[in-house]
Design an enzyme around this catalytic site. Structure first.
Site, PDB file in Angstrom:
ATOM      1  N   CYS A  73       0.802  -1.225   0.000  1.00 50.19           N
ATOM      2  CA  CYS A  73       0.000   0.000   0.000  1.00 50.19           C
ATOM      3  C   CYS A  73       0.836   1.277   0.000  1.00 50.19           C
ATOM      4  CB  CYS A  73      -0.945   0.000   1.194  1.00 50.19           C
ATOM      5  SG  CYS A  73      -2.137  -1.367   1.177  1.00 50.19           S
ATOM      6  N   HIS A  75      -2.392   7.216   2.615  1.00 52.88           N
ATOM      7  CA  HIS A  75      -2.973   5.975   2.107  1.00 52.88           C
ATOM      8  C   HIS A  75      -4.358   5.782   2.688  1.00 52.88           C
ATOM      9  CE1 HIS A  75      -3.847   1.898   1.211  1.00 52.88           C
ATOM     10  NE2 HIS A  75      -3.639   1.470   2.442  1.00 52.88           N
ATOM     11  N   ASN A 118     -10.140   0.767   0.140  1.00 54.23           N
ATOM     12  CA  ASN A 118      -8.678   0.698   0.163  1.00 54.23           C
ATOM     13  C   ASN A 118      -8.202   0.072  -1.142  1.00 54.23           C
ATOM     14  OD1 ASN A 118      -5.994  -0.099   0.536  1.00 54.23           O
ATOM     15  ND2 ASN A 118      -6.288  -0.685   2.672  1.00 54.23           N
TER      16      ASN A 118
END
Length: 343
Positions: free
Chosen positions: A117, A259, A289
């Site tokens: 990520c 993020h 996400n």
């Protein structure tokens, strides 16, 4: 890795992003998981996500985002392609060369980068290094992931969290003094946290052991509480670090684009940095996400909504499996969001 703000740096010259086409709202997911839509929303802050259709792959998203970024930058020649992804089309070979070919970029340098990520921030750092070396004048950094392909869709812990998407920026050589120039950068890792986010099977460790993969080990496994704590701590520290080395104070920061893990992590990270919640941009409710795609997707949404404007002092921060993390600062340039050229 740390870099300062002097000499030649990479400058963002174009940006574009896409989500997968299939929309999955909480009510659809809740029926399968035997929970309520509100249960998902309260735990994650997520209302919906987009996932790949059967037969699609990460490269399809990467190509679409790359086309948009190149169009926004005026379709320049680029010297390299960095594809940040933890869900490549194949274990071998890397996906970036095929993306470069499909984009019509010829035989440019192209490679995959897996920092999960935080991959997009790592990609910006790597791209800056290539440009600062003098060997390259421009490049394309893409963050693309299809986490839906490695998630157990019957798991209430992970299934609601992730979506599929891609975002890309064109980088060119320039000066730290101009808008869009990437300023202070930091990246780091801690391998002792390997098991907090992991897909156990499919790699050389499992195969060399002669252990047949079972369905459970082929899915993403997450230790949620540990991920929460380390994500907040690492992103906040990285953000404070680059702000200080840029010569800014926290009060100077106009927007934190971190993020998009979940709403609680975003709020907690902003608080740890010392920023009010309204300075931490969030689109996790709409796209979930998306791993390495989350920061460029958030940047595009912030631009299109008018939250991000030219001249804004911006901090980007990421945290991902590995564990890995990173951050960078820049003054946002006056650039348009790229649209996908007509076929």
């Amino acid at each position: 890795m740390r870099s300062g703000t002097g000499g030649v740096t990479a400058v963002i010259a174009g940006i574009g992003a896409v989500t997968a086409d299939r929309l999955v709202k909480n009510d659809e997911l809740a029926r399968r998981l035997d929970v309520t839509p509100d249960w998902i929303r309260v735990r994650t802050g997520i209302e919906q996500r987009y996932v790949l259709a059967p037969g699609e792959a990460t490269s399809d998203l990467a190509v679409r985002a790359g086309r948009r970024a190149l169009a926004a930058a005026g379709d320049p020649d680029v010297d390299f392609v960095i594809l940040a992804t933890c869900t490549p089309d194949h274990t071998f070979p890397s996906t970036a060369p095929s993306v470069a070919t499909r984009l019509g970029l010829g035989t440019v340098t192209a490679f995959d980068l897996n920092a999960a990520c935080s991959g997009f921030v790592y990609g910006l750092s790597a791209g800056t290094g290539l440009i600062a070396s003098g060997a390259f004048r421009s490049g394309l950094v893409i963050g693309a992931d299809a986490i839906s392909t490695i998630v157990d869709h019957d798991d209430p812990v992970t299934a609601p969290i992730f979506g599929d998407g891609a975002g890309a920026v064109v980088l060119r050589a320039g000066s730290p003094d101009e808008p869009g120039g990437l300023l202070a950068q930091t990246t780091g890792s801690d391998g002792s946290l390997l098991d907090t986010l992991i897909t156990p099977s499919g790699g050389s460790r499992q195969r060399a052991a002669g252990v047949a993969p079972d369905p459970v080990s082929s899915y993403l496994r997450m230790e949620g509480r540990l991920v929460f704590r380390h994500a907040v701590q690492r992103m906040a520290q990285a953000a404070r670090d680059v702000v200080a080395r840029t010569g800014w104070t926290v009060d100077d920061v106009d927007l934190l684009v971190a993020h998009q893990a979940n709403e609680r992590i975003l709020t907690a990270t902003a608080g740890e940095v010392g920023l009010p919640p309204e300075k931490a941009f969030s689109n996790v409710d709409r796209v979930a996400n998306t791993s390495a795609a989350s920061i460029p997707l958030a940047l595009v949404d912030a631009l299109e909504s008018g939250v991000l404007r030219p001249g804004a002092k911006v901090v980007l921060a990421g945290f991902g499996g590995g564990a890995t993390w990173g951050a960078t600062t820049l003054v946002w340039p006056d650039i348009a969001v790229g649209t996908e050229p007509a076929a």
